[in-house]
Design a protein around this motif. Structure first.
Motif, PDB file in Angstrom:
ATOM      1  N   VAL A  30       1.004  -1.198  -0.044  1.00  0.00           N
ATOM      2  CA  VAL A  30       0.002  -0.055   0.128  1.00  0.00           C
ATOM      3  C   VAL A  30       0.971   1.199  -0.010  1.00  0.00           C
ATOM      4  O   VAL A  30       1.673   1.517   1.005  1.00  0.00           O
ATOM      5  CB  VAL A  30      -0.935   0.116   1.007  1.00  0.00           C
ATOM      6  CG1 VAL A  30      -1.685   1.379   1.219  1.00  0.00           C
ATOM      7  CG2 VAL A  30      -1.686  -1.423   1.106  1.00  0.00           C
ATOM      8  N   THR A  73     -13.179   6.510  -1.633  1.00  0.00           N
ATOM      9  CA  THR A  73     -12.832   6.358  -0.051  1.00  0.00           C
ATOM     10  C   THR A  73     -12.146   7.822   0.292  1.00  0.00           C
ATOM     11  O   THR A  73     -11.046   7.912   0.366  1.00  0.00           O
ATOM     12  CB  THR A  73     -11.798   5.299   0.153  1.00  0.00           C
ATOM     13  OG1 THR A  73     -10.789   5.475  -0.755  1.00  0.00           O
ATOM     14  CG2 THR A  73     -12.397   4.123   0.243  1.00  0.00           C
ATOM     15  N   THR A  95      -7.643   2.347  -7.688  1.00  0.00           N
ATOM     16  CA  THR A  95      -6.854   2.547  -6.441  1.00  0.00           C
ATOM     17  C   THR A  95      -5.234   1.869  -6.987  1.00  0.00           C
ATOM     18  O   THR A  95      -5.103   1.866  -8.229  1.00  0.00           O
ATOM     19  CB  THR A  95      -7.042   1.144  -5.611  1.00  0.00           C
ATOM     20  OG1 THR A  95      -6.494   1.276  -4.211  1.00  0.00           O
ATOM     21  CG2 THR A  95      -7.465  -0.219  -6.040  1.00  0.00           C
ATOM     22  N   ALA A 119     -12.303  -0.673   1.696  1.00  0.00           N
ATOM     23  CA  ALA A 119     -12.552  -0.916   0.155  1.00  0.00           C
ATOM     24  C   ALA A 119     -12.255  -2.438  -0.252  1.00  0.00           C
ATOM     25  O   ALA A 119     -12.918  -2.967  -1.279  1.00  0.00           O
ATOM     26  CB  ALA A 119     -11.187   0.125  -0.784  1.00  0.00           C
ATOM     27  N   CYS A 128      -4.406  -2.883  -2.903  1.00  0.00           N
ATOM     28  CA  CYS A 128      -5.782  -3.223  -2.462  1.00  0.00           C
ATOM     29  C   CYS A 128      -6.075  -4.501  -2.928  1.00  0.00           C
ATOM     30  O   CYS A 128      -7.171  -5.267  -2.400  1.00  0.00           O
ATOM     31  CB  CYS A 128      -6.697  -2.236  -2.901  1.00  0.00           C
ATOM     32  SG  CYS A 128      -8.313  -2.431  -2.479  1.00  0.00           S
ATOM     33  N   TYR A 132      -9.889   3.875   3.171  1.00  0.00           N
ATOM     34  CA  TYR A 132      -9.427   2.646   2.310  1.00  0.00           C
ATOM     35  C   TYR A 132      -9.735   1.529   3.175  1.00  0.00           C
ATOM     36  O   TYR A 132      -9.703   0.395   2.298  1.00  0.00           O
ATOM     37  CB  TYR A 132      -7.870   3.249   2.194  1.00  0.00           C
ATOM     38  CG  TYR A 132      -7.142   2.321   1.628  1.00  0.00           C
ATOM     39  CD1 TYR A 132      -7.001   1.963   0.021  1.00  0.00           C
ATOM     40  CD2 TYR A 132      -6.236   0.994   2.095  1.00  0.00           C
ATOM     41  CE1 TYR A 132      -6.210   0.888  -0.619  1.00  0.00           C
ATOM     42  CE2 TYR A 132      -5.494   0.423   1.976  1.00  0.00           C
ATOM     43  CZ  TYR A 132      -5.409   0.102   0.348  1.00  0.00           C
ATOM     44  OH  TYR A 132      -4.783  -0.798  -0.419  1.00  0.00           O
ATOM     45  N   TYR A 166     -13.072   0.004  -8.299  1.00  0.00           N
ATOM     46  CA  TYR A 166     -12.425   0.873  -7.494  1.00  0.00           C
ATOM     47  C   TYR A 166     -11.032   1.263  -7.964  1.00  0.00           C
ATOM     48  O   TYR A 166     -10.150   0.312  -8.232  1.00  0.00           O
ATOM     49  CB  TYR A 166     -12.029   0.209  -5.903  1.00  0.00           C
ATOM     50  CG  TYR A 166     -11.522   1.173  -4.834  1.00  0.00           C
ATOM     51  CD1 TYR A 166     -11.908   2.046  -4.564  1.00  0.00           C
ATOM     52  CD2 TYR A 166     -10.435   0.337  -4.288  1.00  0.00           C
ATOM     53  CE1 TYR A 166     -11.350   2.789  -3.442  1.00  0.00           C
ATOM     54  CE2 TYR A 166      -9.811   1.225  -3.097  1.00  0.00           C
ATOM     55  CZ  TYR A 166     -10.286   2.548  -2.872  1.00  0.00           C
ATOM     56  OH  TYR A 166      -9.653   2.997  -1.806  1.00  0.00           O
ATOM     57  N   THR A 221      -6.235   8.582  -1.166  1.00  0.00           N
ATOM     58  CA  THR A 221      -6.793   7.869  -2.246  1.00  0.00           C
ATOM     59  C   THR A 221      -7.550   8.830  -2.966  1.00  0.00           C
ATOM     60  O   THR A 221      -7.736   8.348  -4.257  1.00  0.00           O
ATOM     61  CB  THR A 221      -7.991   6.670  -1.552  1.00  0.00           C
ATOM     62  OG1 THR A 221      -8.910   7.423  -0.740  1.00  0.00           O
ATOM     63  CG2 THR A 221      -7.038   5.897  -0.478  1.00  0.00           C
TER      64      THR A 221
END
Length: 446
Positions: free
Chosen positions: A15, A204, A289, A275, A293, A272, A287, A210
């Motif tokens: 992440v 989010t 991202t 999600a 994730c 986040y 989503y 994000t």
């Protein structure tokens, strides 16, 4: 802005926390950079290593790796995990006042100049693990070509729409690959019409890092080959953010997604950490991202069937990605610099690194690490975009000189998402703050 990597790799499970906060640096202290006593991994026995990182970068696998370090090397690892929104300011203060940990983790190398790593951190270019780097050019310091950190991965941050295949299939959509922005909207419209109980595009906005993915990804794709010239002109104060339509155009598209009813009603309060469930269980169809994730979702929901596609901003089919990885630095003012270097040597060993990638498969930085099998929806992005050179670096990395005030811009994005500011007002406000900040830093041209 196409640059081909030495080898197309990603870090599954990372992440990539892009949260920074503006802070004063305190009283700067000159560092001596005097030679330190050499140490080997055998010297780690009985030692304790303080390891500073942020909450978004810390994973349970680190505890498992630390346990293995203690068993094999007799070395204890003491993790100091700081909330994301406090980490940058704390790190700056620690470095400038010499109140430092043995090692710390941060984005590398895009923030080298901003953190002053050439002044505050050890040159690690002579360490044995450097020869094992799969993608050494990406992590060399842009000014002096040195290596200041042990990287965890070879490249990272693949900004794409990750989607639940079962949901889209139920709406009659198989293997989507929009090549125009309208085709992306058409997909959202189809889900909205055929699956009314499903959120077409999850947002989010409680976590501003994000929120800003849409803009840091969309602006460089929209600017195309002119992107680097635009960034350079803004950094020289020859051009204002408000002079470049791409900034407001992309933010307007983001706001339109909200106003069009394509997103969750609680997007301002959703974070986040919600999600993975929404995507993995099919409560949300898509989503936007980064790859971490996906790993989270598949870890919690192994039967989830996920795919990915790139948003074609400005009708351009190109993947936005980060120009950085996560790196472990050794502060020069640490109390046991030699031991810290020995720790990195042990930490870089395949038996320790493999522990991380066993449960978070991806593409490691070192050629003797087994990265496992990456999720297909991540690997497909690597194969189609990274391996072919069809990618561009995100806005944040290209204008890293202003990184300290990005979080304020991200807050303004949320104000636009909530209707408090128009996209034009966002950049009018930020332009003034940007000039003030650059003046305070003594940047030429301001």
């Amino acid at each position: 802005m196409k640059r081909k990597l030495v080898k197309s790799l990603i870090a599954g499970g990372i992440v990539t926390t892009m949260v920074l906060t503006m802070a004063g640096c305190g009283t700067q202290k000159e560092t001596s950079k005097e030679p330190v006593a050499a140490a080997t991994v055998e010297d780690l026995k009985g030692k304790k290593i303080s390891f500073l990182t942020s909450q978004g970068k810390f994973f349970e696998e680190y505890n498992t790796m630390a346990a293995a370090m203690k068993e094999k090397y007799g070395c204890e690892v003491e993790f100091q995990v700081v909330p994301d929104n406090e980490y940058y300011s704390l790190l700056k203060v620690k470095l400038s006042t010499a109140e430092v940990p043995d090692v710390f983790e941060y984005n590398y190398p895009t923030h080298n100049e901003e953190l002053g790593v050439a002044k505050y951190c050890e040159d690690l270019s002579d360490q044995p693990w450097v020869e094992k780097l799969i993608n050494p050019d990406l992590v060399k310091d842009k000014e002096d070509g040195k290596h200041y950190a042990l990287p965890k991965e070879s490249s990272s941050t693949y900004m794409a729409v990750y989607y639940n295949k079962d949901v889209l299939s139920s709406c009659g959509i198989e293997d989507p690959h929009p090549t125009t922005y309208q085709e992306f909207i058409d997909i959202l419209d189809t889900v909205k019409a055929k699956a009314p109980d499903v959120t077409p595009l999850y947002m989010t906005n409680a976590d501003t890092w994000t929120t800003q993915i849409f803009m840091t990804a969309g602006v460089p794709v929209t600017l195309g080959d002119n992107a680097s010239n635009v960034y350079d002109s803004i950094l020289k104060n020859e051009t204002k953010f408000t002079d470049v339509p791409a900034f407001t155009d992309v933010l307007s598209d983001y706001v339109d997604l909200i106003n069009g009813g394509y997103v969750n009603e609680d997007h301002l309060s959703a974070g986040y950490d919600t999600a993975a469930e929404k995507l993995g269980t099919g409560q949300a169809a898509m989503y936007l991202t980064i790859e971490g994730c996906v790993v989270d979702a598949l870890t919690k929901y192994p039967n989830a069937n996920l795919g990915s596609f790139v948003i074609p901003f400005n009708d351009v089919d190109m993947l936005p990605t980060g120009a950085y990885v996560q790196g472990l630095f050794v502060p020069s003012e640490g109390k046991q610099v030699g031991i810290a270097k020995a720790f990195l040597e042990a930490w870089s060993s395949p038996e320790i690194q493999n522990i991380y990638y066993k449960t978070k498969p991806g593409f490691p930085a070192l050629n003797d690490t087994d990265g496992g099998e990456s999720a297909e929806c991540i690997q497909s992005l690597v194969d189609e975009y990274i391996a072919t050179g069809n990618y561009t670096y995100e806005l944040n990395d290209q204008m890293a000189l202003a990184s300290a005030i990005w979080p304020d811009l991200w807050n303004y994005y949320v104000e636009a998402a909530s209707g408090v500011k128009t996209p034009e007002e966002v950049f009018e406000t930020f332009q003034k703050q940007y000039v003030d900040y650059m003046q305070q830093q003594g940047i030429e041209g301001f």
